[in-house]
Design an enzyme around this catalytic site. Sequence first.
Site, PDB file in Angstrom:
ATOM      1  N   SER A  83       0.829  -1.180  -0.146  1.00 48.29           N
ATOM      2  CA  SER A  83       0.163  -0.073  -0.092  1.00 48.29           C
ATOM      3  C   SER A  83       0.752   1.235   0.032  1.00 48.29           C
ATOM      4  O   SER A  83       2.222   1.315   0.498  1.00 48.29           O
ATOM      5  CB  SER A  83      -0.731  -0.047   1.399  1.00 48.29           C
ATOM      6  OG  SER A  83      -1.531   1.246   1.262  1.00 48.29           O
ATOM      7  N   TYR A 126      -2.005  -1.273  10.920  1.00 40.42           N
ATOM      8  CA  TYR A 126      -2.365  -1.895   9.723  1.00 40.42           C
ATOM      9  C   TYR A 126      -1.285  -1.434   8.584  1.00 40.42           C
ATOM     10  O   TYR A 126      -0.702  -2.328   8.034  1.00 40.42           O
ATOM     11  CB  TYR A 126      -3.669  -1.110   9.077  1.00 40.42           C
ATOM     12  CG  TYR A 126      -3.733  -1.286   7.716  1.00 40.42           C
ATOM     13  CD1 TYR A 126      -4.017  -2.576   7.107  1.00 40.42           C
ATOM     14  CD2 TYR A 126      -3.619  -0.238   6.400  1.00 40.42           C
ATOM     15  CE1 TYR A 126      -4.109  -3.052   5.634  1.00 40.42           C
ATOM     16  CE2 TYR A 126      -3.567  -0.715   5.315  1.00 40.42           C
ATOM     17  CZ  TYR A 126      -4.069  -1.950   4.729  1.00 40.42           C
ATOM     18  OH  TYR A 126      -3.778  -2.142   3.339  1.00 40.42           O
ATOM     19  N   LYS A 168       2.033  -3.667   6.867  1.00 41.92           N
ATOM     20  CA  LYS A 168       2.359  -3.855   5.136  1.00 41.92           C
ATOM     21  C   LYS A 168       3.652  -3.340   5.030  1.00 41.92           C
ATOM     22  O   LYS A 168       4.364  -4.300   4.445  1.00 41.92           O
ATOM     23  CB  LYS A 168       1.590  -2.632   4.589  1.00 41.92           C
ATOM     24  CG  LYS A 168       0.168  -2.932   4.337  1.00 41.92           C
ATOM     25  CD  LYS A 168      -0.238  -4.043   3.397  1.00 41.92           C
ATOM     26  CE  LYS A 168      -1.627  -4.252   3.258  1.00 41.92           C
ATOM     27  NZ  LYS A 168      -1.692  -5.603   2.748  1.00 41.92           N
ATOM     28  N   PRO A 173      -7.940  12.171  12.100  1.00 42.75           N
ATOM     29  CA  PRO A 173      -6.451  11.941  12.660  1.00 42.75           C
ATOM     30  C   PRO A 173      -5.881  10.990  12.000  1.00 42.75           C
ATOM     31  O   PRO A 173      -6.280   9.847  11.359  1.00 42.75           O
ATOM     32  CB  PRO A 173      -6.669  11.441  14.094  1.00 42.75           C
ATOM     33  CG  PRO A 173      -8.068  11.569  14.455  1.00 42.75           C
ATOM     34  CD  PRO A 173      -8.903  11.734  13.282  1.00 42.75           C
TER      35      PRO A 173
HETATM   36  P1  NAD Z   1     -10.912  -7.341   1.438  1.00 42.72           P
HETATM   37  O1  NAD Z   1     -11.020  -7.504   2.847  1.00 42.72           O
HETATM   38  O2  NAD Z   1     -12.062  -7.212   0.698  1.00 42.72           O
HETATM   39  O3  NAD Z   1      -9.973  -8.465   1.073  1.00 42.72           O
HETATM   40  C1  NAD Z   1      -9.359  -9.416   1.926  1.00 42.72           C
HETATM   41  C2  NAD Z   1      -9.720 -10.769   1.927  1.00 42.72           C
HETATM   42  O4  NAD Z   1      -8.935 -11.347   3.018  1.00 42.72           O
HETATM   43  C3  NAD Z   1     -11.097 -10.912   2.548  1.00 42.72           C
HETATM   44  O5  NAD Z   1     -11.829 -11.505   1.621  1.00 42.72           O
HETATM   45  C4  NAD Z   1     -10.957 -11.783   3.781  1.00 42.72           C
HETATM   46  O6  NAD Z   1     -12.074 -12.450   4.090  1.00 42.72           O
HETATM   47  C5  NAD Z   1      -9.580 -12.562   3.423  1.00 42.72           C
HETATM   48  N1  NAD Z   1      -8.715 -12.798   4.648  1.00 42.72           N
HETATM   49  C6  NAD Z   1      -8.273 -12.002   5.653  1.00 42.72           C
HETATM   50  N2  NAD Z   1      -7.531 -13.041   6.555  1.00 42.72           N
HETATM   51  C7  NAD Z   1      -7.712 -13.913   6.087  1.00 42.72           C
HETATM   52  C8  NAD Z   1      -7.110 -15.232   6.605  1.00 42.72           C
HETATM   53  N3  NAD Z   1      -6.495 -15.193   7.615  1.00 42.72           N
HETATM   54  N4  NAD Z   1      -7.268 -16.367   5.833  1.00 42.72           N
HETATM   55  C9  NAD Z   1      -7.802 -16.424   4.580  1.00 42.72           C
HETATM   56  N5  NAD Z   1      -8.459 -15.339   4.267  1.00 42.72           N
HETATM   57  C10 NAD Z   1      -8.285 -14.182   4.874  1.00 42.72           C
HETATM   58  O7  NAD Z   1      -9.874  -6.111   1.201  1.00 42.72           O
HETATM   59  P2  NAD Z   1      -9.340  -5.489  -0.347  1.00 42.72           P
HETATM   60  O8  NAD Z   1      -9.845  -4.238  -0.275  1.00 42.72           O
HETATM   61  O9  NAD Z   1      -9.919  -6.694  -1.450  1.00 42.72           O
HETATM   62  O10 NAD Z   1      -7.776  -5.776   0.025  1.00 42.72           O
HETATM   63  C11 NAD Z   1      -6.767  -6.722  -0.606  1.00 42.72           C
HETATM   64  C12 NAD Z   1      -5.488  -6.472  -0.025  1.00 42.72           C
HETATM   65  O11 NAD Z   1      -4.956  -5.322  -0.571  1.00 42.72           O
HETATM   66  C13 NAD Z   1      -5.486  -6.323   1.452  1.00 42.72           C
HETATM   67  O12 NAD Z   1      -4.282  -6.959   1.735  1.00 42.72           O
HETATM   68  C14 NAD Z   1      -5.400  -4.859   1.765  1.00 42.72           C
HETATM   69  O13 NAD Z   1      -4.474  -4.578   2.828  1.00 42.72           O
HETATM   70  C15 NAD Z   1      -4.591  -4.356   0.435  1.00 42.72           C
HETATM   71  N6  NAD Z   1      -4.795  -3.210   0.021  1.00 42.72           N
HETATM   72  C16 NAD Z   1      -6.088  -2.567   0.018  1.00 42.72           C
HETATM   73  C17 NAD Z   1      -6.151  -1.287  -0.448  1.00 42.72           C
HETATM   74  C18 NAD Z   1      -7.693  -0.696  -0.342  1.00 42.72           C
HETATM   75  O14 NAD Z   1      -7.878   0.340  -0.347  1.00 42.72           O
HETATM   76  N7  NAD Z   1      -8.846  -1.588  -0.469  1.00 42.72           N
HETATM   77  C19 NAD Z   1      -5.289  -0.388  -0.648  1.00 42.72           C
HETATM   78  C20 NAD Z   1      -3.987  -0.795  -0.406  1.00 42.72           C
HETATM   79  C21 NAD Z   1      -3.741  -2.289  -0.159  1.00 42.72           C
HETATM   80  C1  WQD Z   2      -9.543   9.410   0.982  1.00 44.70           C
HETATM   81  C2  WQD Z   2      -9.642  11.045   1.383  1.00 44.70           C
HETATM   82  C3  WQD Z   2      -9.827  11.648   3.600  1.00 44.70           C
HETATM   83  C4  WQD Z   2     -13.951   9.504   3.955  1.00 44.70           C
HETATM   84  C5  WQD Z   2      -7.053   4.426   2.875  1.00 44.70           C
HETATM   85  C6  WQD Z   2      -6.087   3.757   3.487  1.00 44.70           C
HETATM   86  C7  WQD Z   2      -4.760   3.338   2.797  1.00 44.70           C
HETATM   87  C8  WQD Z   2      -5.251   2.492   1.745  1.00 44.70           C
HETATM   88  C9  WQD Z   2      -6.583   3.041   0.956  1.00 44.70           C
HETATM   89  C10 WQD Z   2      -5.176   0.110   2.274  1.00 44.70           C
HETATM   90  C11 WQD Z   2      -9.041  11.621   2.391  1.00 44.70           C
HETATM   91  C12 WQD Z   2     -11.230  12.068   2.848  1.00 44.70           C
HETATM   92  C13 WQD Z   2     -12.640   9.928   3.675  1.00 44.70           C
HETATM   93  C14 WQD Z   2     -14.924  10.231   4.321  1.00 44.70           C
HETATM   94  C15 WQD Z   2     -13.466  12.075   3.612  1.00 44.70           C
HETATM   95  N1  WQD Z   2      -5.959   1.144   2.215  1.00 44.70           N
HETATM   96  N2  WQD Z   2     -12.498  11.250   3.493  1.00 44.70           N
HETATM   97  N3  WQD Z   2     -14.744  11.614   4.252  1.00 44.70           N
HETATM   98  O1  WQD Z   2      -7.074   7.449   3.537  1.00 44.70           O
HETATM   99  O2  WQD Z   2      -6.530   7.877   1.418  1.00 44.70           O
HETATM  100  O3  WQD Z   2      -6.220   5.608   2.335  1.00 44.70           O
HETATM  101  O4  WQD Z   2      -7.498   3.523   1.924  1.00 44.70           O
HETATM  102  O5  WQD Z   2      -3.854  -0.009   2.164  1.00 44.70           O
HETATM  103  O6  WQD Z   2      -3.814   2.629   3.564  1.00 44.70           O
HETATM  104  O7  WQD Z   2      -5.457   4.549   4.454  1.00 44.70           O
HETATM  105  O8  WQD Z   2      -8.466   6.821   1.721  1.00 44.70           O
HETATM  106  O9  WQD Z   2     -10.878   6.891   0.967  1.00 44.70           O
HETATM  107  O10 WQD Z   2     -10.251   6.774   3.480  1.00 44.70           O
HETATM  108  O11 WQD Z   2      -9.778   8.833   2.103  1.00 44.70           O
HETATM  109  O12 WQD Z   2     -13.520  13.296   3.419  1.00 44.70           O
HETATM  110  O13 WQD Z   2     -15.988   9.962   4.648  1.00 44.70           O
HETATM  111  O14 WQD Z   2     -11.140  11.037   1.500  1.00 44.70           O
HETATM  112  O15 WQD Z   2      -9.720  12.499   4.626  1.00 44.70           O
HETATM  113  O16 WQD Z   2      -8.487  12.982   2.309  1.00 44.70           O
HETATM  114  P1  WQD Z   2      -7.210   6.976   2.469  1.00 44.70           P
HETATM  115  P2  WQD Z   2     -10.047   7.151   2.238  1.00 44.70           P
END
Ligand code: NAD
Ligand code: WQD
Length: 349
Positions: free
Chosen positions: A126, A151, A155, A295
């Site tokens: 991420s 979290y 990563k 925050p």
């Molecule tokens: P998600 O929660 O939809 O998918 C993660 C999946 O992992 C879920 O289906 C959950 O059931 C499964 N899971 C969790 N722990 C497990 C375990 N111990 N064994 C088997 N399955 C397990 O999340 P997502 O948005 O699809 O994200 C996928 C990956 O990408 C995550 O690692 C997340 O941290 C990373 N990521 C997501 C975002 C985002 O904004 N969505 C951004 C950056 C990174």
């Molecule tokens: C985007 C912008 C908020 C909600 C997060 C995780 C990051 C990654 C992606 C997993 C920001 C603003 C948000 C709301 C708002 N996930 N906001 N009102 O924080 O950039 O990233 O998701 O890895 O690790 O931190 O994404 O969609 O929460 O926020 O104004 O109800 O929207 O302040 O500027 P973020 P977000």
Amino acid sequence: MMKKILVAGGAGYIGSHICVELLNEGYETVSVDNLYNSSDVSMKRVEEITGKKLKFYRADFLMEDVITDIFEKERPDAVIMCAGYKAVGESVVKPLEYYYNNLTSLMLLCDVMRKTGCKNIIFSSSATVYGDPAEIPITEDCPKGEITNPYGRTKSMIEQILTDIHAADRDFGVILLRYFNPIGAHPSGLIGEDPEGIPNNLVPYIAQVAIGKREAIHVFGNDYDTPDGTGVRDYIHVVDLAKGHVSALRKMEKDGGLNIYNLGTGKGYSVLEVIDAYEKACGKKLKRIIDPRRPGDIACCYCDPAKAKRELNWEARYGIEEMCRDSYNWQMKNPDGYGAFEHAKICFS
Ligand code: NAD
Ligand code: WQD
């Protein structure tokens, strides 16, 4: 040539879109998920979209014996590791759960891979590892920054663990993909993001306001040092993101090694710009309320995606219009996510 790919966390938001792209590209695809934060309805929908068979195991990566059995049976050529907990705020309240699940799952997975001879892993990292970035746009050379939540630290720690495993065994191929802000849904409207309770992220929240489930969008701060004072992010269509994994696999087929790529569009949008784009997509005015800053948030985060273009021959194709259009389409067709549908009986194992 790689033929069979195992998607860990394949039933989730990003994993299910990855399964679609893998099947479309002709890979045999095995999805493994414990359904902690997902529904196996998504797996059925992946088959509906692609017209192809997907193998799904409901299993937990904390259960090494079960995972070993799956690897011995399936013998995947590579793993895409998306499984884990992902809610930033929750991780502050439940740090132990986050460290335990995310780190232990990854380490047990690597142990199983070592024992069964699978030597290629792509990891869902991420942009959060950059903390408050030292430079904008963010290149992969930008130093990792101070991370404000458990979290994000999982990563960063996992990136280090995989780097060390690669250093000890150069044949163990690792690609770290640093996602920026994935949003949107498959254009079919069959798979998408299905958050439980109040959405933490901006676009899922806007989507619920757009269909009348919530009253107003809360804008977290309008006093940042950005053109309109609201936070700026690099939103990327989840289908583009998923395709980036196929490109990463192709790179891995050619040369192993350890590689890191940003997956983003390289373009930043403010919160207000995203709301405006969403209003256009849904054809309605959406009520907004300015709230204090959240925050841990930073002002601005967008990437330089040139390395992925150069080395993976990948770049994002969809813009903010398509991201909002497809988010709205998914939300309209599935106002309660997968919840309204009976659990599909497709656990094959
Ligand atoms: P998600 O929660 O939809 O998918 C993660 C999946 O992992 C879920 O289906 C959950 O059931 C499964 N899971 C969790 N722990 C497990 C375990 N111990 N064994 C088997 N399955 C397990 O999340 P997502 O948005 O699809 O994200 C996928 C990956 O990408 C995550 O690692 C997340 O941290 C990373 N990521 C997501 C975002 C985002 O904004 N969505 C951004 C950056 C990174
Ligand atoms: C985007 C912008 C908020 C909600 C997060 C995780 C990051 C990654 C992606 C997993 C920001 C603003 C948000 C709301 C708002 N996930 N906001 N009102 O924080 O950039 O990233 O998701 O890895 O690790 O931190 O994404 O969609 O929460 O926020 O104004 O109800 O929207 O302040 O500027 P973020 P977000």
